[in-house]
Write a protein that holds these residues in place. Structure first.
Motif, short mmCIF file in Angstrom:
data_model
loop_
_atom_site.label_atom_id
_atom_site.label_comp_id
_atom_site.label_asym_id
_atom_site.label_seq_id
_atom_site.Cartn_x
_atom_site.Cartn_y
_atom_site.Cartn_z
N MET A 100 0.73 -1.01 -0.04
CA MET A 100 0.01 0.21 -0.05
C MET A 100 0.97 1.15 0.03
SD MET A 100 -3.32 -0.72 2.16
CE MET A 100 -2.74 -1.75 3.78
N SER A 101 2.16 1.24 0.26
CA SER A 101 2.83 2.20 0.35
C SER A 101 3.30 2.58 -0.96
CB SER A 101 4.18 1.99 1.40
OG SER A 101 5.25 3.07 1.31
N VAL A 102 3.44 3.85 -1.42
CA VAL A 102 4.08 4.14 -2.54
C VAL A 102 5.40 3.86 -2.85
CG1 VAL A 102 3.97 6.17 -4.44
CG2 VAL A 102 2.19 6.00 -2.80
N THR A 103 6.20 4.08 -1.76
CA THR A 103 7.55 4.20 -1.78
C THR A 103 7.90 2.50 -1.45
OG1 THR A 103 7.88 4.46 0.38
CG2 THR A 103 8.03 6.25 -0.96
N ALA A 104 7.13 1.67 -1.01
CA ALA A 104 7.65 0.49 -0.60
C ALA A 104 8.11 -0.49 -1.88
CB ALA A 104 6.81 -0.34 0.53
N GLY A 105 7.07 -0.51 -2.76
CA GLY A 105 7.22 -1.46 -4.02
C GLY A 105 6.86 -2.96 -3.36
N LEU A 106 7.54 -3.80 -3.99
CA LEU A 106 7.28 -5.09 -3.35
C LEU A 106 7.99 -5.66 -2.07
CD1 LEU A 106 7.46 -7.19 -6.66
CD2 LEU A 106 5.46 -6.66 -5.51
N ALA A 107 7.34 -6.01 -1.17
CA ALA A 107 7.93 -6.75 -0.04
C ALA A 107 8.94 -7.93 -0.03
CB ALA A 107 6.98 -6.71 1.23
N ALA A 108 9.86 -7.78 0.58
CA ALA A 108 10.76 -9.13 0.40
C ALA A 108 10.04 -10.21 1.15
CB ALA A 108 11.98 -8.76 1.17
N PRO A 109 10.23 -11.36 0.90
CA PRO A 109 9.58 -12.58 1.47
C PRO A 109 10.09 -12.69 3.06
CG PRO A 109 11.13 -13.51 0.05
CD PRO A 109 11.20 -12.07 -0.20
N LEU A 110 9.10 -13.02 3.79
CA LEU A 110 9.76 -13.41 5.21
C LEU A 110 10.37 -14.44 5.44
CD1 LEU A 110 6.19 -12.61 7.16
CD2 LEU A 110 8.17 -10.99 6.56
N LEU A 111 11.56 -14.59 5.94
CA LEU A 111 12.41 -15.58 6.03
C LEU A 111 12.32 -16.46 7.25
CD1 LEU A 111 14.92 -17.45 4.91
CD2 LEU A 111 16.26 -15.81 6.10
N VAL A 112 11.55 -17.76 7.10
CA VAL A 112 11.48 -18.77 8.08
C VAL A 112 12.79 -19.22 8.44
CG1 VAL A 112 10.06 -20.46 8.99
CG2 VAL A 112 9.16 -19.04 7.32
N THR A 113 13.29 -19.06 9.80
CA THR A 113 14.45 -19.67 10.01
C THR A 113 14.50 -20.84 10.76
OG1 THR A 113 14.88 -18.30 11.88
CG2 THR A 113 15.71 -17.43 9.87
N SER A 114 13.28 -21.09 11.51
CA SER A 114 13.25 -22.33 12.22
C SER A 114 11.57 -22.68 12.40
CB SER A 114 13.90 -22.04 13.66
OG SER A 114 13.62 -23.21 14.51
N THR A 115 11.53 -23.86 12.55
CA THR A 115 10.15 -24.48 12.64
C THR A 115 10.42 -25.66 13.67
OG1 THR A 115 10.13 -25.98 10.88
CG2 THR A 115 9.25 -23.88 10.48
N VAL A 116 9.49 -26.60 13.70
CA VAL A 116 9.60 -27.64 14.82
C VAL A 116 10.78 -28.52 14.78
CG1 VAL A 116 8.53 -29.63 12.97
CG2 VAL A 116 8.04 -29.72 15.73
N THR A 117 10.98 -28.87 16.13
CA THR A 117 12.09 -29.54 16.38
C THR A 117 11.68 -30.82 17.44
OG1 THR A 117 13.01 -28.22 18.20
CG2 THR A 117 13.79 -27.65 16.04
N ASP A 118 12.52 -31.54 17.83
CA ASP A 118 12.29 -32.38 18.76
C ASP A 118 13.39 -32.44 19.94
OD1 ASP A 118 14.65 -34.13 18.11
OD2 ASP A 118 13.66 -34.77 16.49
N ALA A 119 13.11 -33.05 20.72
CA ALA A 119 13.90 -32.98 22.27
C ALA A 119 15.59 -33.43 22.01
CB ALA A 119 13.51 -33.65 23.59
N ARG A 120 15.63 -34.12 21.09
CA ARG A 120 16.90 -34.83 20.67
C ARG A 120 17.65 -33.74 20.02
NH1 ARG A 120 16.87 -40.51 17.89
NH2 ARG A 120 16.16 -41.05 19.84
N TYR A 121 17.02 -33.26 18.98
CA TYR A 121 17.52 -32.14 18.12
C TYR A 121 17.92 -30.83 18.96
CZ TYR A 121 18.11 -29.24 13.94
OH TYR A 121 18.84 -28.29 12.70
N GLN A 122 17.14 -30.56 19.89
CA GLN A 122 17.27 -29.37 20.64
C GLN A 122 18.60 -29.74 21.56
OE1 GLN A 122 15.72 -26.85 19.21
NE2 GLN A 122 15.13 -26.27 21.10
N ARG A 123 18.76 -30.83 22.09
CA ARG A 123 20.06 -31.34 22.63
C ARG A 123 21.35 -30.98 21.87
NH1 ARG A 123 16.71 -35.07 25.13
NH2 ARG A 123 17.28 -36.72 23.97
N ALA A 124 21.16 -31.58 20.68
CA ALA A 124 22.16 -31.28 19.58
C ALA A 124 22.68 -29.77 19.28
CB ALA A 124 22.03 -31.94 18.35
N ARG A 125 21.51 -29.03 19.55
CA ARG A 125 21.87 -27.55 19.44
C ARG A 125 22.41 -27.01 20.57
NH1 ARG A 125 16.74 -24.62 18.11
NH2 ARG A 125 18.29 -22.74 17.96
#
Length: 164
Positions: free
Chosen positions: A73-98
Motif C-alpha cells: 500500500m505504500s507508494v515507496t515500498a514496492g514489493l516486499a521481500a519474503p519473510l524468511l522462516v529460520t526455524s520450525t518444529v524440532t524435537d528434544a533430541r535435536y534441541q540437545r544437539a543444538r
C-alpha cells in the motif's frame, strides 16, 4: 512436545504436523536452507524439521499475506521481500544437539522469522501484524537480535478462517 525424530515422523503420518508449503515464494515466504542442518547428527532427514501444526501453518501464511498487502500500500515500498522462516518444529533430541532446551520449539506451534526487511515500511507492516495478532490472543512473540520468535495459539486457525 516431540521427544525424537520417530515422534516427529509419526506426527507427520497422522497429519498432526504438516510440511511447510511448497509454494513459499508465491506466499511471500522463504525458508532458511539451514533449517534442519543438525538432522544427520540425530539420525533424521532435514525435512522433518521443516513443518508445523496446522494452526501455525495457517497463521504463518496469513501473516505473510497481510505483511505483503500492507507494505504494498505504500507508494515507496514496492514489493516486499519474503519473510524468511529460520526455524520450525524440532524435537528434544535435536534441541540437545543444538545445545538448547527451548521447549516451545518442540511443539510445532512455534516458528522464527529473520529480522531482515526490504524497507522500513515492511518492518512496520510486520510489527503492525504482530501487534494485531497478539491483541487477538492468537500469538505470543519475542524479539531476539536476529529473529522474531512466534508461538501460535492452538485455536488460531478457527479465528483466521473467520477473518483476522
Amino acid at each position: 512436545p516431540f521427544s525424537d525424530p520417530d515422534a516427529l515422523s509419526a506426527a507427520y503420518a497422522a497429519r498432526s504436523l504438516l510440511p511447510l508449503p511448497s509454494n513459499a515464494t508465491a506466499l511471500g515466504l522463504s525458508y532458511d536452507p539451514s533449517m534442519g542442518s543438525l538432522a544427520r547428527r540425530v539420525g533424521a532427514p532435514a525435512a522433518l524439521y521443516r513443518g508445523l501444526r496446522a494452526p501455525a501453518v495457517d497463521l504463518l501464511v496469513e501473516l505473510a499475506a497481510r505483511v505483503r498487502a500492507i507494505a504494498r500500500m505504500s507508494v515507496t515500498a514496492g514489493l516486499a521481500a519474503p519473510l524468511l522462516v529460520t526455524s520450525t518444529v524440532t524435537d528434544a533430541r535435536y534441541q540437545r544437539a543444538r545445545g538448547v532446551t527451548d521447549r516451545d520449539a518442540t511443539t510445532g506451534y512455534s516458528f522464527q522469522i529473520a529480522r531482515r526487511y526490504l524497507s522500513h515500511v515492511q518492518a512496520e507492516a510486520f510489527q503492525a501484524m504482530l501487534d494485531r495478532l497478539q491483541a487477538l490472543n492468537l500469538i505470543a512473540w519475542a524479539r531476539t537480535p536476529d529473529t522474531i520468535d512466534i508461538t501460535v495459539a492452538s485455536d488460531a486457525d478457527s479465528v483466521i478462517v473467520s477473518g483476522v
